[in-house]
Enzyme design. Sequence first.
Site, short mmCIF file in Angstrom:
data_model
loop_
_atom_site.label_atom_id
_atom_site.label_comp_id
_atom_site.label_asym_id
_atom_site.label_seq_id
_atom_site.Cartn_x
_atom_site.Cartn_y
_atom_site.Cartn_z
N ARG A 174 1.87 7.79 13.15
CA ARG A 174 2.82 8.86 13.47
C ARG A 174 2.57 10.07 12.59
NH1 ARG A 174 5.62 4.16 13.26
NH2 ARG A 174 6.10 4.52 11.08
N ARG A 280 -1.09 3.14 -7.61
CA ARG A 280 0.30 3.42 -7.94
C ARG A 280 0.72 2.63 -9.17
NH1 ARG A 280 3.78 0.29 -3.14
NH2 ARG A 280 3.00 -1.81 -3.54
N GLU A 301 -1.51 -0.74 -10.20
CA GLU A 301 -2.00 -1.49 -9.04
C GLU A 301 -3.38 -0.96 -8.62
OE1 GLU A 301 -0.16 -1.95 -4.64
OE2 GLU A 301 1.17 -2.54 -6.29
N ASP A 351 5.29 -7.05 8.14
CA ASP A 351 6.39 -6.87 7.21
C ASP A 351 7.25 -8.13 7.19
OD1 ASP A 351 5.85 -4.30 6.26
OD2 ASP A 351 6.79 -3.35 8.01
#
Length: 384
Positions: A174, A280, A301, A351
Amino acid sequence: MTEERILIVGAGLSGAVIGRELALQGHKVEIVDSREHIGGNCHTERDASTGVMVHVYGPHIFHTDDAEVWDYVNGFTTFLPYKNRVKTTSGGKVYSLPVNLHTINQFFGKTFRPDEARAFIEEQADKTIADPQTFEEQALRFVGRDLYEAFFKGYTQKQWGCSPTELPASILKRLPVRFNYDDNYFFHKYQGMPENGYTEMIGRILDHPNITVKLATDFRREEADGFDHVFYSGPLDGYFDYELGRLGYRTLDFERFTYDGDYQGCAVMNYGDVAVPYTRITEHKHFSPWEEHKDSVCYREFSRACEPGDIPYYPIRLVEEKAQLADYVALAEREAGVTFVGRLGTYRYLDMDVTIREALDTARLYLARKAENAAMSTFLNPPL
């Protein structure tokens, strides 16, 4: 319905939910897991020195629009409100993610209203790209080069270990821009964190007299012979001892450190610059904002290619992997009495809410098929 002996490989969300649903119907369920704890990659534990609830394998944030799944998890623990507000450091400055009106105004030094920002970003977009084929083309078409290079290019290159020109456009599904000041990373109706961590929740799901859990136990295919059915949530290629080679995954390395105080003031700080080797830093006490802790537990990370012995996190699913996956799916569909489930068993990134939804649907399908004296499917949702 005749009582059956069920073997489930993996004590994560998939295995726990399927096991409980079948145990409730009177089946005897044995769950084995190679790790020394339940919960899979959702495993949480409280750090002894700081008291912080740590997401041992990296943060897991629950978000869903599925009311039944939300009610299901809340039946085993209390979920408290949590909204993921991610920041990113790029070019020596800190911005808000996902890219929103505040990010745009800060980055370009403007004071745009929503309509003005939308028109400005459209001017930045590369309209010569009519049919984006790669991640880079998709980003350039929608947000233009400046935003792409600041917020997407470096992070994506570090996360996937290759140039964004080699990744399909579908990864960036998107338009990754909001033309308002909403900095909630997710847009789902239900969002939260379990008050006492995911491991406690999964332990309660597994707490049934018809369920036996064996940890630090490796699964071997010949061990399935004494069971009526097997639900396998381990790696699909691992079930077949990698006889067709290993499917491609990215794995994560964590550099854990503690800090006397508040290290970064937020739960997640991304680093978009390629020169910074990690993707991150996560500060775990901020994932439980209802708790107060003086000290912090943080993770730097790092993403890299998964090797034998590593924990697989993200299926790559590019052209080469999909061809190999098709061969493994063909092997799996020739197996009798086994259903492949979960992220690893179906080689799909899922997820947590989708994992639970598919586990509930898998258990219900199994019970329905047994009532009809029909064979159970190899996959609830085919991986390809």
